[in-house]
Design a protein around this motif. Structure first.
Motif, PDB file in Angstrom:
ATOM      1  N   SER A   1       0.831  -1.222   0.000  1.00  0.00           N
ATOM      2  CA  SER A   1       0.000   0.000   0.000  1.00  0.00           C
ATOM      3  C   SER A   1       0.855   1.258   0.000  1.00  0.00           C
ATOM      4  O   SER A   1       0.372   2.331  -0.335  1.00  0.00           O
ATOM      5  CB  SER A   1      -0.936   0.018   1.208  1.00  0.00           C
ATOM      6  OG  SER A   1      -0.205   0.294   2.393  1.00  0.00           O
ATOM      7  N   TRP A   2       2.119   1.121   0.401  1.00  0.00           N
ATOM      8  CA  TRP A   2       3.082   2.222   0.356  1.00  0.00           C
ATOM      9  C   TRP A   2       2.577   3.450   1.097  1.00  0.00           C
ATOM     10  O   TRP A   2       2.704   4.570   0.656  1.00  0.00           O
ATOM     11  CB  TRP A   2       3.389   2.556  -1.096  1.00  0.00           C
ATOM     12  CG  TRP A   2       4.831   2.684  -1.403  1.00  0.00           C
ATOM     13  CD1 TRP A   2       5.852   1.940  -0.906  1.00  0.00           C
ATOM     14  CD2 TRP A   2       5.437   3.608  -2.292  1.00  0.00           C
ATOM     15  NE1 TRP A   2       7.047   2.332  -1.428  1.00  0.00           N
ATOM     16  CE2 TRP A   2       6.815   3.371  -2.296  1.00  0.00           C
ATOM     17  CE3 TRP A   2       4.956   4.612  -3.088  1.00  0.00           C
ATOM     18  CZ2 TRP A   2       7.708   4.094  -3.053  1.00  0.00           C
ATOM     19  CZ3 TRP A   2       5.850   5.327  -3.849  1.00  0.00           C
ATOM     20  CH2 TRP A   2       7.203   5.077  -3.827  1.00  0.00           C
ATOM     21  N   ASP A   3       1.966   3.242   2.232  1.00  0.00           N
ATOM     22  CA  ASP A   3       1.380   4.325   3.011  1.00  0.00           C
ATOM     23  C   ASP A   3       2.108   4.402   4.349  1.00  0.00           C
ATOM     24  O   ASP A   3       1.688   3.818   5.334  1.00  0.00           O
ATOM     25  CB  ASP A   3      -0.112   4.057   3.213  1.00  0.00           C
ATOM     26  CG  ASP A   3      -0.822   5.222   3.867  1.00  0.00           C
ATOM     27  OD1 ASP A   3      -0.254   6.326   3.913  1.00  0.00           O
ATOM     28  OD2 ASP A   3      -1.950   5.027   4.334  1.00  0.00           O
ATOM     29  N   PHE A   4       3.244   5.102   4.366  1.00  0.00           N
ATOM     30  CA  PHE A   4       4.030   5.192   5.587  1.00  0.00           C
ATOM     31  C   PHE A   4       4.634   6.581   5.702  1.00  0.00           C
ATOM     32  O   PHE A   4       4.639   7.347   4.748  1.00  0.00           O
ATOM     33  CB  PHE A   4       5.130   4.121   5.616  1.00  0.00           C
ATOM     34  CG  PHE A   4       6.226   4.324   4.597  1.00  0.00           C
ATOM     35  CD1 PHE A   4       7.420   4.934   4.965  1.00  0.00           C
ATOM     36  CD2 PHE A   4       6.070   3.915   3.281  1.00  0.00           C
ATOM     37  CE1 PHE A   4       8.434   5.122   4.035  1.00  0.00           C
ATOM     38  CE2 PHE A   4       7.074   4.087   2.359  1.00  0.00           C
ATOM     39  CZ  PHE A   4       8.262   4.698   2.728  1.00  0.00           C
ATOM     40  N   SER A   5       5.126   6.885   6.899  1.00  0.00           N
ATOM     41  CA  SER A   5       5.759   8.174   7.165  1.00  0.00           C
ATOM     42  C   SER A   5       7.152   7.950   7.725  1.00  0.00           C
ATOM     43  O   SER A   5       7.383   6.978   8.446  1.00  0.00           O
ATOM     44  CB  SER A   5       4.967   8.959   8.215  1.00  0.00           C
ATOM     45  OG  SER A   5       3.652   9.159   7.800  1.00  0.00           O
ATOM     46  N   VAL A   6       8.057   8.854   7.420  1.00  0.00           N
ATOM     47  CA  VAL A   6       9.387   8.855   8.024  1.00  0.00           C
ATOM     48  C   VAL A   6       9.691  10.267   8.508  1.00  0.00           C
ATOM     49  O   VAL A   6       9.204  11.246   7.946  1.00  0.00           O
ATOM     50  CB  VAL A   6      10.489   8.390   7.034  1.00  0.00           C
ATOM     51  CG1 VAL A   6      10.322   6.922   6.696  1.00  0.00           C
ATOM     52  CG2 VAL A   6      10.516   9.226   5.785  1.00  0.00           C
ATOM     53  N   LYS A   7      10.467  10.326   9.573  1.00  0.00           N
ATOM     54  CA  LYS A   7      10.834  11.633  10.123  1.00  0.00           C
ATOM     55  C   LYS A   7      12.101  11.487  10.949  1.00  0.00           C
ATOM     56  O   LYS A   7      12.305  10.470  11.609  1.00  0.00           O
ATOM     57  CB  LYS A   7       9.703  12.165  11.004  1.00  0.00           C
ATOM     58  CG  LYS A   7       9.991  13.536  11.572  1.00  0.00           C
ATOM     59  CD  LYS A   7       8.847  14.073  12.377  1.00  0.00           C
ATOM     60  CE  LYS A   7       9.258  15.446  12.888  1.00  0.00           C
ATOM     61  NZ  LYS A   7       8.212  16.121  13.578  1.00  0.00           N
ATOM     62  N   SER A   8      12.945  12.504  10.911  1.00  0.00           N
ATOM     63  CA  SER A   8      14.114  12.558  11.786  1.00  0.00           C
ATOM     64  C   SER A   8      13.628  12.814  13.211  1.00  0.00           C
ATOM     65  O   SER A   8      12.883  13.747  13.449  1.00  0.00           O
ATOM     66  CB  SER A   8      15.017  13.717  11.371  1.00  0.00           C
ATOM     67  OG  SER A   8      16.162  13.248  10.767  1.00  0.00           O
ATOM     68  N   VAL A   9      14.039  11.938  14.107  1.00  0.00           N
ATOM     69  CA  VAL A   9      13.642  12.074  15.510  1.00  0.00           C
ATOM     70  C   VAL A   9      14.876  11.890  16.386  1.00  0.00           C
ATOM     71  O   VAL A   9      15.891  11.361  15.944  1.00  0.00           O
ATOM     72  CB  VAL A   9      12.559  11.039  15.895  1.00  0.00           C
ATOM     73  CG1 VAL A   9      11.272  11.281  15.122  1.00  0.00           C
ATOM     74  CG2 VAL A   9      13.035   9.624  15.678  1.00  0.00           C
ATOM     75  N   SER A  10      14.756  12.306  17.613  1.00  0.00           N
ATOM     76  CA  SER A  10      15.846  12.128  18.572  1.00  0.00           C
ATOM     77  C   SER A  10      16.208  10.646  18.655  1.00  0.00           C
ATOM     78  O   SER A  10      15.331   9.783  18.827  1.00  0.00           O
ATOM     79  CB  SER A  10      15.395  12.634  19.943  1.00  0.00           C
ATOM     80  OG  SER A  10      16.096  11.993  20.978  1.00  0.00           O
ATOM     81  N   ALA A  11      17.499  10.320  18.523  1.00  0.00           N
ATOM     82  CA  ALA A  11      17.955   8.930  18.589  1.00  0.00           C
ATOM     83  C   ALA A  11      17.578   8.302  19.931  1.00  0.00           C
ATOM     84  O   ALA A  11      17.124   7.163  19.988  1.00  0.00           O
ATOM     85  CB  ALA A  11      19.462   8.855  18.361  1.00  0.00           C
ATOM     86  N   LYS A  12      17.728   9.078  21.012  1.00  0.00           N
ATOM     87  CA  LYS A  12      17.389   8.563  22.337  1.00  0.00           C
ATOM     88  C   LYS A  12      15.901   8.232  22.417  1.00  0.00           C
ATOM     89  O   LYS A  12      15.519   7.156  22.868  1.00  0.00           O
ATOM     90  CB  LYS A  12      17.763   9.576  23.409  1.00  0.00           C
ATOM     91  CG  LYS A  12      17.422   9.114  24.806  1.00  0.00           C
ATOM     92  CD  LYS A  12      17.740  10.156  25.842  1.00  0.00           C
ATOM     93  CE  LYS A  12      17.278   9.675  27.213  1.00  0.00           C
ATOM     94  NZ  LYS A  12      17.251  10.752  28.185  1.00  0.00           N
TER      95      LYS A  12
END
Length: 113
Positions: A62-73
């Motif tokens: 379905s290719w329905d996803f999100s990505v985001k830079s977040v705090s590694a911790k």
């Protein structure tokens, strides 16, 4: 599945997440001109939703996803909490690939349609 071996869904989720976040891996060309950020800043990781551990993750058709830079911790803490949830609440999947699946899968698995 042998210990340390990645199941195909988890590998596909990781490959698509890495392609989207870092423009690396086997799926990198799909995400080259998408306008998504390229990489993360120091102290950050690429977080994705749905989680990589799910069938609905980035590798889903379905290719329905999100990505985001977040705090590694924060990302590590959230991943640990998710793993605890899976273990503590016995979130198990039915694996059709196993020999004799009705005998070798945990009979207390959960199937949600």
């Amino acid at each position: 599945m042998a210990e340390g071996q990645e199941d195909p869904e988890t590998k596909a989720n990781k490959d698509h997440k890495d392609g989207a976040c870092f423009k690396t891996g086997p799926q990198r060309d799909l995400y080259r001109d998408t306008g998504l950020p390229n990489g993360t800043n120091p102290g950050e990781q690429c977080g994705e939703y749905p989680f990589a551990s799910t069938l609905e993750g980035a590798g889903n058709a379905s290719w329905d996803f999100s990505v985001k830079s977040v705090s590694a911790k924060d990302n590590r803490v959230a991943g640990g909490m998710l793993r605890e949830y899976y273990v503590d609440d016995r979130m198990l999947a039915w694996d059709e690939v196993l020999d004799r699946p009705s005998e070798t899968n945990d009979r207390f698995h959960m199937k949600i349609d």
